[in-house]
Design a protein around this motif. Structure first.
Motif, PDB file in Angstrom:
ATOM      1  N   UNK A  17       0.822  -1.213   0.000  1.00 43.23           N
ATOM      2  CA  UNK A  17       0.000   0.000   0.000  1.00 43.23           C
ATOM      3  C   UNK A  17       0.855   1.262   0.000  1.00 43.23           C
ATOM      4  N   UNK A  18       2.088   1.177   0.492  1.00 36.76           N
ATOM      5  CA  UNK A  18       2.973   2.342   0.559  1.00 36.76           C
ATOM      6  C   UNK A  18       3.776   2.536  -0.727  1.00 36.76           C
ATOM      7  N   UNK A  19       3.691   1.586  -1.641  1.00 38.10           N
ATOM      8  CA  UNK A  19       4.503   1.663  -2.852  1.00 38.10           C
ATOM      9  C   UNK A  19       3.735   2.266  -4.022  1.00 38.10           C
ATOM     10  N   UNK A  20       4.478   2.868  -4.928  1.00 41.02           N
ATOM     11  CA  UNK A  20       3.893   3.401  -6.156  1.00 41.02           C
ATOM     12  C   UNK A  20       3.549   2.239  -7.085  1.00 41.02           C
ATOM     13  N   UNK A  21       2.784   2.527  -8.128  1.00 41.96           N
ATOM     14  CA  UNK A  21       2.474   1.497  -9.121  1.00 41.96           C
ATOM     15  C   UNK A  21       3.764   0.963  -9.736  1.00 41.96           C
ATOM     16  N   UNK A 107      -5.031 -10.495  -1.158  1.00 38.93           N
ATOM     17  CA  UNK A 107      -4.884  -9.512  -0.081  1.00 38.93           C
ATOM     18  C   UNK A 107      -5.807  -8.318  -0.255  1.00 38.93           C
ATOM     19  N   UNK A 108      -6.424  -7.918   0.840  1.00 37.87           N
ATOM     20  CA  UNK A 108      -7.110  -6.635   0.940  1.00 37.87           C
ATOM     21  C   UNK A 108      -7.537  -6.451   2.389  1.00 37.87           C
ATOM     22  N   UNK A 109      -7.833  -5.223   2.757  1.00 38.94           N
ATOM     23  CA  UNK A 109      -8.350  -4.933   4.094  1.00 38.94           C
ATOM     24  C   UNK A 109      -9.430  -3.869   3.952  1.00 38.94           C
ATOM     25  N   UNK A 114      -6.261  -0.523  -2.284  1.00 41.09           N
ATOM     26  CA  UNK A 114      -6.262  -1.479  -3.369  1.00 41.09           C
ATOM     27  C   UNK A 114      -6.490  -2.885  -2.839  1.00 41.09           C
ATOM     28  N   UNK A 115      -6.703  -3.804  -3.779  1.00 36.88           N
ATOM     29  CA  UNK A 115      -6.708  -5.231  -3.468  1.00 36.88           C
ATOM     30  C   UNK A 115      -5.675  -5.878  -4.390  1.00 36.88           C
TER      31      UNK A 115
END
Length: 125
Positions: A17-21, A107-109, A114-115
């Motif tokens: 989640x902390x990373x760019x695309x 993964x998702x929360x 994102x998922x």
């Protein structure tokens, strides 16, 4: 972020989640980052290699019908309806490639932007 990602990291969702695309596209395993609605927003280089589907083709498409209909089932796609998801399972990818045995991680929360659909070739005997 310089942390090396590993497929089974307990805090992998938070790291992703902390990373760019662009950063997630360099993951050391197959990785698809989707919007909460299932639209592909980042498509990893190794995912492209495994599936034969280019990043350019995948971006902006609905993952479970336009990119990976082989995952549009109760074992995979239906699980993304859950508010939180962190599950690993063995699977066989069959869409555009020859059947390939893989280990998946979903993964998702409730708070993630994102998922994620992750593919690991090394974890399968």
């Amino acid at each position: 972020m310089n942390k090396i990602l590993t497929f089974s990291d307990q805090d992998l969702l938070e790291s992703l989640e902390q990373q760019t695309h662009e950063q997630v596209e360099e993951a050391p395993f197959g990785l698809v980052r989707m919007s909460r609605e299932g639209i592909v927003v980042a498509y990893g280089k190794l995912e492209s290699y495994i599936t034969g589907i280019s990043k350019e083709y995948a971006l902006g498409k609905y993952y479970f019908t336009q990119i990976a209909p082989c995952a549009n089932n109760r074992m995979i796609a239906a699980k993304f309806a859950q508010p939180a998801l962190d599950e690993e399972l063995d699977y066989i990818l069959t869409y555009v490639s020859e059947p390939v045995k893989v280990r998946l991680r979903l993964l998702k929360s409730p708070t993630s932007r994102y998922q994620y659909f992750l593919v690991n070739l090394k974890a399968v005997a």
